[in-house]
Design a protein around this motif. Structure first.
Motif, PDB file in Angstrom:
ATOM      1  N   ARG A 130       0.811  -1.227   0.000  1.00 19.51           N
ATOM      2  CA  ARG A 130       0.000   0.000   0.000  1.00 19.51           C
ATOM      3  C   ARG A 130       0.843   1.275   0.000  1.00 19.51           C
ATOM      4  O   ARG A 130       0.316   2.348  -0.304  1.00 19.51           O
ATOM      5  CB  ARG A 130      -0.930  -0.003   1.214  1.00 19.51           C
ATOM      6  CG  ARG A 130      -0.238   0.137   2.553  1.00 19.51           C
ATOM      7  CD  ARG A 130      -1.160  -0.175   3.704  1.00 19.51           C
ATOM      8  NE  ARG A 130      -1.560  -1.566   3.702  1.00 19.51           N
ATOM      9  CZ  ARG A 130      -2.458  -2.085   4.545  1.00 19.51           C
ATOM     10  NH1 ARG A 130      -3.028  -1.317   5.442  1.00 19.51           N
ATOM     11  NH2 ARG A 130      -2.770  -3.359   4.487  1.00 19.51           N
ATOM     12  N   LEU A 131       2.114   1.176   0.342  1.00 21.40           N
ATOM     13  CA  LEU A 131       2.926   2.383   0.407  1.00 21.40           C
ATOM     14  C   LEU A 131       3.083   3.062  -0.944  1.00 21.40           C
ATOM     15  O   LEU A 131       3.352   4.267  -1.015  1.00 21.40           O
ATOM     16  CB  LEU A 131       4.303   2.075   0.987  1.00 21.40           C
ATOM     17  CG  LEU A 131       4.361   1.649   2.457  1.00 21.40           C
ATOM     18  CD1 LEU A 131       5.813   1.617   2.933  1.00 21.40           C
ATOM     19  CD2 LEU A 131       3.538   2.572   3.332  1.00 21.40           C
ATOM     20  N   TYR A 152       1.241  10.380  12.973  1.00 22.05           N
ATOM     21  CA  TYR A 152       2.325  10.956  12.185  1.00 22.05           C
ATOM     22  C   TYR A 152       1.753  11.395  10.835  1.00 22.05           C
ATOM     23  O   TYR A 152       0.886  10.719  10.270  1.00 22.05           O
ATOM     24  CB  TYR A 152       3.431   9.933  11.932  1.00 22.05           C
ATOM     25  CG  TYR A 152       4.167   9.472  13.158  1.00 22.05           C
ATOM     26  CD1 TYR A 152       5.362  10.073  13.547  1.00 22.05           C
ATOM     27  CD2 TYR A 152       3.681   8.411  13.927  1.00 22.05           C
ATOM     28  CE1 TYR A 152       6.057   9.635  14.671  1.00 22.05           C
ATOM     29  CE2 TYR A 152       4.368   7.971  15.045  1.00 22.05           C
ATOM     30  CZ  TYR A 152       5.549   8.594  15.409  1.00 22.05           C
ATOM     31  OH  TYR A 152       6.232   8.153  16.517  1.00 22.05           O
ATOM     32  N   GLN A 153       2.258  12.498  10.313  1.00 25.52           N
ATOM     33  CA  GLN A 153       1.857  12.957   8.983  1.00 25.52           C
ATOM     34  C   GLN A 153       3.023  12.772   8.023  1.00 25.52           C
ATOM     35  O   GLN A 153       4.171  13.133   8.330  1.00 25.52           O
ATOM     36  CB  GLN A 153       1.428  14.423   9.004  1.00 25.52           C
ATOM     37  CG  GLN A 153       0.818  14.887   7.679  1.00 25.52           C
ATOM     38  CD  GLN A 153       0.030  16.167   7.851  1.00 25.52           C
ATOM     39  OE1 GLN A 153       0.441  17.069   8.569  1.00 25.52           O
ATOM     40  NE2 GLN A 153      -1.115  16.253   7.188  1.00 25.52           N
ATOM     41  N   ILE A 154       2.732  12.204   6.848  1.00 25.66           N
ATOM     42  CA  ILE A 154       3.771  11.934   5.859  1.00 25.66           C
ATOM     43  C   ILE A 154       4.298  13.249   5.290  1.00 25.66           C
ATOM     44  O   ILE A 154       3.542  14.081   4.788  1.00 25.66           O
ATOM     45  CB  ILE A 154       3.239  11.022   4.745  1.00 25.66           C
ATOM     46  CG1 ILE A 154       2.882   9.647   5.317  1.00 25.66           C
ATOM     47  CG2 ILE A 154       4.269  10.877   3.621  1.00 25.66           C
ATOM     48  CD1 ILE A 154       2.238   8.706   4.321  1.00 25.66           C
ATOM     49  N   THR A 155       5.612  13.425   5.387  1.00 25.13           N
ATOM     50  CA  THR A 155       6.249  14.659   4.931  1.00 25.13           C
ATOM     51  C   THR A 155       7.127  14.450   3.702  1.00 25.13           C
ATOM     52  O   THR A 155       7.466  15.421   3.015  1.00 25.13           O
ATOM     53  CB  THR A 155       7.112  15.260   6.053  1.00 25.13           C
ATOM     54  OG1 THR A 155       8.066  14.272   6.487  1.00 25.13           O
ATOM     55  CG2 THR A 155       6.248  15.670   7.238  1.00 25.13           C
ATOM     56  N   ALA A 156       7.509  13.210   3.418  1.00 30.37           N
ATOM     57  CA  ALA A 156       8.391  12.969   2.272  1.00 30.37           C
ATOM     58  C   ALA A 156       8.362  11.496   1.882  1.00 30.37           C
ATOM     59  O   ALA A 156       8.146  10.621   2.725  1.00 30.37           O
ATOM     60  CB  ALA A 156       9.828  13.394   2.594  1.00 30.37           C
ATOM     61  N   THR A 157       8.574  11.239   0.595  1.00 28.41           N
ATOM     62  CA  THR A 157       8.800   9.886   0.091  1.00 28.41           C
ATOM     63  C   THR A 157      10.006   9.954  -0.849  1.00 28.41           C
ATOM     64  O   THR A 157      10.195  10.955  -1.544  1.00 28.41           O
ATOM     65  CB  THR A 157       7.583   9.322  -0.666  1.00 28.41           C
ATOM     66  OG1 THR A 157       7.295  10.157  -1.804  1.00 28.41           O
ATOM     67  CG2 THR A 157       6.359   9.261   0.234  1.00 28.41           C
ATOM     68  N   TYR A 195      12.106   1.969  -1.009  1.00 31.72           N
ATOM     69  CA  TYR A 195      11.133   3.058  -1.020  1.00 31.72           C
ATOM     70  C   TYR A 195      10.958   3.516   0.426  1.00 31.72           C
ATOM     71  O   TYR A 195      10.650   2.704   1.308  1.00 31.72           O
ATOM     72  CB  TYR A 195       9.802   2.577  -1.593  1.00 31.72           C
ATOM     73  CG  TYR A 195       8.813   3.693  -1.844  1.00 31.72           C
ATOM     74  CD1 TYR A 195       8.962   4.533  -2.936  1.00 31.72           C
ATOM     75  CD2 TYR A 195       7.745   3.896  -0.983  1.00 31.72           C
ATOM     76  CE1 TYR A 195       8.059   5.565  -3.171  1.00 31.72           C
ATOM     77  CE2 TYR A 195       6.837   4.922  -1.204  1.00 31.72           C
ATOM     78  CZ  TYR A 195       7.003   5.749  -2.312  1.00 31.72           C
ATOM     79  OH  TYR A 195       6.107   6.771  -2.527  1.00 31.72           O
ATOM     80  N   ILE A 196      11.156   4.786   0.657  1.00 32.57           N
ATOM     81  CA  ILE A 196      11.163   5.339   2.006  1.00 32.57           C
ATOM     82  C   ILE A 196       9.992   6.307   2.177  1.00 32.57           C
ATOM     83  O   ILE A 196       9.756   7.173   1.339  1.00 32.57           O
ATOM     84  CB  ILE A 196      12.474   6.103   2.280  1.00 32.57           C
ATOM     85  CG1 ILE A 196      13.696   5.230   1.941  1.00 32.57           C
ATOM     86  CG2 ILE A 196      12.520   6.575   3.726  1.00 32.57           C
ATOM     87  CD1 ILE A 196      13.812   3.963   2.749  1.00 32.57           C
ATOM     88  N   VAL A 197       9.263   6.153   3.262  1.00 33.59           N
ATOM     89  CA  VAL A 197       8.206   7.086   3.646  1.00 33.59           C
ATOM     90  C   VAL A 197       8.617   7.697   4.978  1.00 33.59           C
ATOM     91  O   VAL A 197       8.873   6.977   5.946  1.00 33.59           O
ATOM     92  CB  VAL A 197       6.847   6.383   3.779  1.00 33.59           C
ATOM     93  CG1 VAL A 197       5.781   7.353   4.288  1.00 33.59           C
ATOM     94  CG2 VAL A 197       6.417   5.795   2.441  1.00 33.59           C
ATOM     95  N   GLU A 198       8.682   9.025   5.019  1.00 35.90           N
ATOM     96  CA  GLU A 198       9.056   9.719   6.248  1.00 35.90           C
ATOM     97  C   GLU A 198       7.867  10.499   6.782  1.00 35.90           C
ATOM     98  O   GLU A 198       7.096  11.084   6.012  1.00 35.90           O
ATOM     99  CB  GLU A 198      10.232  10.654   5.991  1.00 35.90           C
ATOM    100  CG  GLU A 198      11.492   9.928   5.541  1.00 35.90           C
ATOM    101  CD  GLU A 198      12.679  10.855   5.461  1.00 35.90           C
ATOM    102  OE1 GLU A 198      13.018  11.476   6.485  1.00 35.90           O
ATOM    103  OE2 GLU A 198      13.257  10.968   4.367  1.00 35.90           O
ATOM    104  N   ALA A 199       7.701  10.506   8.104  1.00 33.88           N
ATOM    105  CA  ALA A 199       6.553  11.180   8.718  1.00 33.88           C
ATOM    106  C   ALA A 199       6.956  11.793  10.050  1.00 33.88           C
ATOM    107  O   ALA A 199       7.865  11.294  10.730  1.00 33.88           O
ATOM    108  CB  ALA A 199       5.411  10.184   8.914  1.00 33.88           C
TER     109      ALA A 199
END
Length: 209
Positions: A130-131, A152-157, A195-199
């Motif tokens: 799902r990412l 947490y709110q996603i700020t970058a991918t 694949y990186i998701v930052e929050a």
């Protein structure tokens, strides 16, 4: 004439073998996903037990891990925030064995809700598939085994090479990093990229049904 018959026979043998191989891969992929989803059911039961008695519970008797969090991805829609897929249950430790059954909390990072970089890894062909659909501004909702809710709110991918370790670096402030292999449509075993998701943590309480 005989050569043509032999050539045609070989051609059909190749087609049949390729078809069998393709079916086998599809069956194997379906089995792996079914195993992953059923494991999440058992992990959910163990997590619910922990909420009751505050003790770690193994999802099955031979497990060497236990659930440490429940995770939900929320996407902003016209009618508010809505869950993206079902709830996920996070296991302690991101070993290859654990990741076959659910996302894993990397023990070298910060714990849930602690100061620092909380890192959760998952497989791109099952739990973290799902990412690929998340967007900036989406919400990651985490529940600890004490029932504490952290948003947490996603700020970058971003996409990084597997040798790029900066995403694992400690942070002074609370930070959430989700990691999976990339690209999502290439399911071979050895992926070079992540694949990186930052929050970052937020105080807002998103409404969803």
């Amino acid at each position: 004439m005989m050569q043509r018959t032999i050539s045609t026979t070989k051609h059909w043998i190749v087609i049949v073998l390729m078809s069998v191989l393709g079916c086998g891969l599809l069956i194997q992929g379906g089995y792996m996903q079914a195993k992953a989803h059923f494991a999440q059911f058992l992990i959910e039961r163990a997590f619910e037990q922990t909420l009751v008695d505050n003790q770690p519970h193994k999802p099955w008797s031979w497990a060497d891990t236990h659930p440490v969090a429940k995770m939900r991805v929320l996407q902003q829609q016209t009618d508010g925030f809505q869950p993206l897929g079902s709830d996920l249950y996070v296991l302690a430790g991101a070993s290859g064995r654990n990741l076959a059954f659910g996302p894993g909390l990397m023990l070298g990072g910060a714990g849930l809700g602690e100061q620092g970089n909380t890192i959760i890894a998952g497989h791109r062909d099952s739990h973290f598939m799902r990412l690929q659909y998340v967007k900036l501004g989406d919400i990651i909702e985490l529940y600890s085994t004490e029932g504490e809710r952290v948003l947490y709110q996603i700020t970058a991918t971003e996409v990084v090479h597997e040798t790029d370790m900066k995403v694992l670096a400690p942070t002074a402030e609370k930070h959430l990093t989700l990691i999976t292999c990339y690209p999502f449509d290439q399911l071979s075993g050895n992926a070079e990229y992540r694949y990186i998701v930052e929050a970052k943590p937020i105080d807002a309480q998103p409404l969803y049904s």
